[in-house]
Enzyme design. Structure first.
Site, PDB file in Angstrom:
ATOM      1  N   ARG A 235      -1.987   8.155   4.294  1.00 35.79           N
ATOM      2  CA  ARG A 235      -2.380   8.864   5.516  1.00 35.79           C
ATOM      3  C   ARG A 235      -1.194   9.173   6.426  1.00 35.79           C
ATOM      4  NH1 ARG A 235      -6.850   5.172   8.027  1.00 35.79           N
ATOM      5  NH2 ARG A 235      -6.628   6.672   9.745  1.00 35.79           N
TER       6      ARG A 235
ATOM      7  N   ALA B  99      43.751  20.952  39.166  1.00 40.96           N
ATOM      8  CA  ALA B  99      42.581  21.618  38.609  1.00 40.96           C
ATOM      9  C   ALA B  99      42.999  22.674  37.591  1.00 40.96           C
ATOM     10  CB  ALA B  99      41.765  22.260  39.722  1.00 40.96           C
TER      11      ALA B  99
ATOM     12  N   GLY C  12      -6.240  -4.873  -4.689  1.00 38.22           N
ATOM     13  CA  GLY C  12      -6.866  -5.421  -3.498  1.00 38.22           C
ATOM     14  C   GLY C  12      -5.989  -6.428  -2.789  1.00 38.22           C
TER      15      GLY C  12
ATOM     16  N   GLY D  97     -14.787  -4.929   8.830  1.00 39.38           N
ATOM     17  CA  GLY D  97     -15.567  -6.041   8.329  1.00 39.38           C
ATOM     18  C   GLY D  97     -16.004  -6.931   9.486  1.00 39.38           C
TER      19      GLY D  97
ATOM     20  N   ASN E  48     -13.198  -8.510  11.746  1.00 42.09           N
ATOM     21  CA  ASN E  48     -12.177  -9.229  11.004  1.00 42.09           C
ATOM     22  C   ASN E  48     -10.854  -8.481  11.049  1.00 42.09           C
ATOM     23  OD1 ASN E  48     -10.799 -10.906   9.209  1.00 42.09           O
ATOM     24  ND2 ASN E  48     -11.619  -9.851   7.411  1.00 42.09           N
TER      25      ASN E  48
ATOM     26  N   ASN F 263      38.910  14.501  22.378  1.00 40.56           N
ATOM     27  CA  ASN F 263      39.167  13.285  21.615  1.00 40.56           C
ATOM     28  C   ASN F 263      39.129  13.470  20.105  1.00 40.56           C
ATOM     29  OD1 ASN F 263      36.385  13.829  21.870  1.00 40.56           O
ATOM     30  ND2 ASN F 263      35.837  11.707  21.455  1.00 40.56           N
TER      31      ASN F 263
ATOM     32  N   GLY G 263       0.803  -1.217   0.000  1.00 38.02           N
ATOM     33  CA  GLY G 263       0.000   0.000   0.000  1.00 38.02           C
ATOM     34  C   GLY G 263       0.837   1.269   0.000  1.00 38.02           C
TER      35      GLY G 263
ATOM     36  N   GLY H 192       1.709  -6.036   7.044  1.00 38.70           N
ATOM     37  CA  GLY H 192       2.920  -5.430   7.585  1.00 38.70           C
ATOM     38  C   GLY H 192       2.662  -4.290   8.541  1.00 38.70           C
TER      39      GLY H 192
ATOM     40  N   ASN I 102      -2.158   3.157  10.272  1.00 37.78           N
ATOM     41  CA  ASN I 102      -2.290   3.835   8.989  1.00 37.78           C
ATOM     42  C   ASN I 102      -2.029   5.327   9.064  1.00 37.78           C
ATOM     43  OD1 ASN I 102      -3.358   1.596   7.201  1.00 37.78           O
ATOM     44  ND2 ASN I 102      -4.814   1.514   8.903  1.00 37.78           N
TER      45      ASN I 102
END
Length: 453
Positions: free
Chosen positions: A19, A409, A82, A143, A173, A372, A15, A106, A230
């Site tokens: 979005r 120091a 599809g 679905g 589904n 460094n 796909g 995925g 999405n």
């Protein structure tokens, strides 16, 4: 029951993901620092699939690159007609395979191997096709799966094509489906596109099986496991869910999180029991923490290894290659990168330790930095055991400070310091008695004169 080696997986990732509004492929967007597709692949890897095919389309080159180090085949879907059409594109890659075929998505990264095993068990119990269902708080436009109490599916229907009674059913589904290869290819071939969108729908595999008198079974799972991603909002929701699950997991393993909702883990964070983590801590990839360690507030750790009973922070940053040995300590505003802090060594505050090896029980004073980098190459600083580095010192690498040595120091050290030596590198101190008093008097008179003018 068949063995895991009788599996093949088809993962649909063709796909456009419009979005997401991103130049990055949708399934490569990260959750906890790892692309969502890799979360799914790593979970399914427990099943040792004989073959895995990822169906690609838009931004194919990104997926090919991301999968280049895995034994995975890609198959192109072009044009995109599809989900059933997408699954058919894997047939050539699965030529000669006989066994169960799982088709999944995925952008559903949280699917667990244990759930897939339940789908296989349904096939072993006599179903020709098994589908994965869930019951969300709000069924929205998912679905629907119409099934009896025994999980036998009577009908699969898209929301657009469902009646009001069918829409009242809350069993939805997920899209995941499994069947033996002998059945899967025949059912996919039979799928038509006589629907509102004119597409070849994957759920029609189940519909076709029902029509020919086969048993289709539904296995139910939690909605969070099959949440599709999405959009950026859904990505954030998946991240939040993943983080919540990890927080619960680590606390169940004996880790103390003082404010769990403020701690963020990476996909590969490793913590031992009796680690304590204060509020507002972020883990990047590659962090391992041993028992008894305490990570204080507002720390960011990535690629770091923390030993037993260490203390980190608050406000510390540990970058890749940072290693803290047992009972060592870094305090506020200390940064480590590719540096080893020896057992019992301390860098209490305001220091940068990069490309360094620091011996046991050494003390690094405030404001110390290992210089460094010269703009072209990185160089190493070695500090011996029990060495004392005074505050505001610059250690100009490559340089070695011997065991028990003292650096005064404010020193800028560019040559090695022998074991037990004192090194002080400062400009000669000049004292001018009364100078400050005379300066203040002169400035006050000048300021007063300016005000009169």
């Amino acid at each position: 029951m068949k063995t895991d080696r009788d599996f093949a997986a088809i993962i649909l990732a063709a796909g456009k993901g419009t979005r997401m509004k991103s130049t990055l492929h949708k399934v490569l967007h990260p959750i906890a620092g790892r692309p969502m597709l890799m979360h799914l692949l790593d979970s399914l890897a427990e099943l040792e699939f004989q073959r895995t095919v990822v169906v690609v389309g838009d931004k194919r080159e990104q997926l090919d690159a991301a999968l280049s180090d895995r034994d995975i085949t890609t198959a192109l879907q072009e044009p995109q007609l599809g989900t059933a059409h997408a699954a058919l594109q894997a047939r050539e890659a699965l030529a000669g395979f006989t066994g169960n075929i799982l088709v999944c998505f995925g952008d559903c990264p949280m699917v667990k191997a244990a759930t897939v095993r339940k789908l296989v068990a349904a096939l072993d119990d006599g179903a020709k096709v098994a589908v994965l269902g869930f019951r969300p708080d709000d069924p929205l436009q998912y679905g629907r799966i119409i099934a009896d109490r025994d999980g036998r599916v009577a009908k699969m229907v898209e929301y657009k094509d469902a009646t009001e009674d069918e829409r009242a059913c809350d069993l939805c589904n997920s899209g995941l489906i499994i069947a033996h290869s002998d059945d899967m290819w025949a059912l996919l071939d039979a799928v038509g596109n006589d629907n509102a969108q004119g597409e070849y729908y994957l759920p029609d595999v189940a519909t076709g099986a029902i029509a020919r008198g086969d048993r289709v079974a539904v296995v139910e799972t939690d909605a969070a496991e099959v949440a599709g991603i999405n959009s950026r909002a859904e990505l954030a929701a998946a991240e939040a869910q993943w983080q919540d699950d990890q927080r619960d997991y680590w606390m169940s393993e004996g880790v103390t999180l003082r404010a769990p909702e403020t701690v963020f883990f990476s996909y590969d964070t490793k913590l031992a029991a009796d680690v304590t983590i204060d509020p507002n801590v972020v883990f990047g990839p590659g962090v391992t923490i041993a028992s008894g360690a305490h990570i204080k507030s507002f720390c960011h750790l990535e690629g770091a290894t923390i030993g037993e009973d260490c203390s980190v922070g608050p406000y510390a940053r540990l970058r890749p290659g940072a290693v803290m040995r047992k009972n060592s300590f870094v305090g506020n505003f200390v940064e480590m990168k590719k540096a080893v802090l020896g057992e019992g060594a301390k860098a209490s505050h305001l220091s940068y330790l990069g490309d360094a090896e620091i011996g046991a029980n050494a003390n690094i004073g405030a404001g110390t930095i290992t210089c460094n980098y010269d703009g072209y190459f990185k160089y190493k600083t070695v500090i011996g055991e029990r060495a004392f580095i005074g505050s505001n010192s610059s250690l100009i690498a490559p340089v070695t400070i011997g065991a028990d040595a003292i650096v005064g120091a404010g020193s800028a050290v560019s040559r090695d310091v022998g074991a037990g030596d004192l090194r002080v590198v400062r400009g000669e101190q000049s004292v001018k008695p009364g100078w400050a008093d005379r300066f203040h008097d002169a400035m006050k008179k000048k300021k007063a004169a300016e005000k009169k003018d």
